[in-house]
Design a protein around this motif. Structure first.
Motif, PDB file in Angstrom:
ATOM      1  N   LYS A 186     -16.160 -32.341  14.437  1.00 27.36           N
ATOM      2  CA  LYS A 186     -14.963 -32.046  15.218  1.00 27.36           C
ATOM      3  C   LYS A 186     -13.992 -33.229  15.192  1.00 27.36           C
ATOM      4  N   ASN A 187     -12.725 -32.899  15.087  1.00 24.14           N
ATOM      5  CA  ASN A 187     -11.638 -33.889  15.127  1.00 24.14           C
ATOM      6  C   ASN A 187     -11.682 -34.904  13.987  1.00 24.14           C
ATOM      7  N   TYR A 190      -8.255 -34.719  12.685  1.00 24.10           N
ATOM      8  CA  TYR A 190      -7.311 -34.249  13.711  1.00 24.10           C
ATOM      9  C   TYR A 190      -6.010 -35.052  13.629  1.00 24.10           C
ATOM     10  N   GLU A 209     -15.230 -28.217  15.537  1.00 25.00           N
ATOM     11  CA  GLU A 209     -14.078 -27.795  16.319  1.00 25.00           C
ATOM     12  C   GLU A 209     -12.880 -28.721  16.060  1.00 25.00           C
ATOM     13  N   GLU A 210     -11.763 -28.117  15.719  1.00 25.12           N
ATOM     14  CA  GLU A 210     -10.506 -28.836  15.494  1.00 25.12           C
ATOM     15  C   GLU A 210     -10.640 -29.949  14.447  1.00 25.12           C
ATOM     16  N   CYS A 213      -7.284 -29.816  13.040  1.00 29.39           N
ATOM     17  CA  CYS A 213      -6.274 -29.354  13.984  1.00 29.39           C
ATOM     18  C   CYS A 213      -5.029 -30.258  13.917  1.00 29.39           C
ATOM     19  N   ASN A 214      -3.876 -29.669  14.086  1.00 30.22           N
ATOM     20  CA  ASN A 214      -2.588 -30.378  14.077  1.00 30.22           C
ATOM     21  C   ASN A 214      -2.272 -31.007  12.727  1.00 30.22           C
ATOM     22  N   ASP A 216      -0.199 -30.125  10.516  1.00 24.30           N
ATOM     23  CA  ASP A 216       0.865 -29.122  10.441  1.00 24.30           C
ATOM     24  C   ASP A 216       1.486 -29.029   9.053  1.00 24.30           C
TER      25      ASP A 216
END
Length: 222
Positions: A186-187, A190, A209-210, A213-214, A216
């Motif tokens: 996770k992360n 991130y 998890e994630e 993430c972000n 973009d």
């Protein structure tokens, strides 16, 4: 244990003086001091007097007058512990460290890095072993390599740990050389908002998890 010395000494290897302790009931070595002597590149020895180097101790190169000259550090697969402030924080505030290489080997134990900020400003990271971070000084966002722009992961890595490259300005991440990689925690990546291309090996079975993430700007995933 690692921190119970049975003998202490000094040795010169490649014209660099190392102070060390024999630990683990006389079976291994912990380096306690390195006289950098203006070197731009430091390769930690894998053995000293025939014993594996398993630890780089707290404050190992702290306040060395030549710390700002150091650009590249290579850590052998034998090392399983790097203590708090092993390398002076001043080197990282001036961004002088450029490259860190973590060598791998079959059966190598995971490396614990107590100080999460130790290698934070390295822009090139070559990682060929599993790494965990301890409870020492926290880096930016509690991650290990938050300034990495170039990342290579080798065949001895089975997991990329939590927040390992969080917020790093990586643009292209190709992990196909990590043929044993199963888990990206996770992360792990991130907030890597400059990441545009990601290539994963077929061996990956778990994304935490994630993990991305972000990110973009990510446009291509293979």
């Amino acid at each position: 244990g690692i921190n119970i010395p049975v003998f202490a000494g000094e040795i010169t290897i490649d014209n660099l003086k190392y102070t060390y302790e024999v630990v683990s009931n006389g079976t291994a070595v912990s380096i306690t001091d390195i006289a950098l002597d203006g070197r731009a590149s430091l390769v930690i020895p894998e053995t000293i007097n025939g014993l594996p180097v398993i630890s780089i101790g707290e404050d190992c190169a702290y306040d060395d007058s030549h710390i700002d000259d150091l650009k590249t550090i290579t850590i052998p697969a034998s090392v399983i512990f790097i203590g708090d402030d092993a390398f002076d924080d001043d080197i990282f505030s001036t961004n002088s460290l450029q490259t860190v290489i973590f060598q791998g080997a079959d059966g190598a134990e995971s490396l614990e890095i107590v100080d999460k900020a130790s290698f934070g400003y390295a822009t090139t990271v070559s990682l060929d072993r599993n790494i965990s971070s301890g409870s020492g000084t926290e880096g930016s966002g509690d991650c290990l390599f938050h300034h990495a722009t170039s990342v290579t992961v080798g065949p001895h890595v089975s997991a990329i740990k939590d927040k390992c490259f969080k917020a790093a300005p990586i643009s292209n991440l190709n992990l196909t050389g990590a043929t044993a990689l199963k888990t990206i925690d996770k992360n792990a990546f991130y907030d890597c908002d400059e990441l545009t291309s990601l290539t994963l090996p077929a061996s990956v079975i778990t994304l935490g998890e994630e993990a991305f993430c972000n990110c973009d700007g990510l446009k291509t995933v293979d």
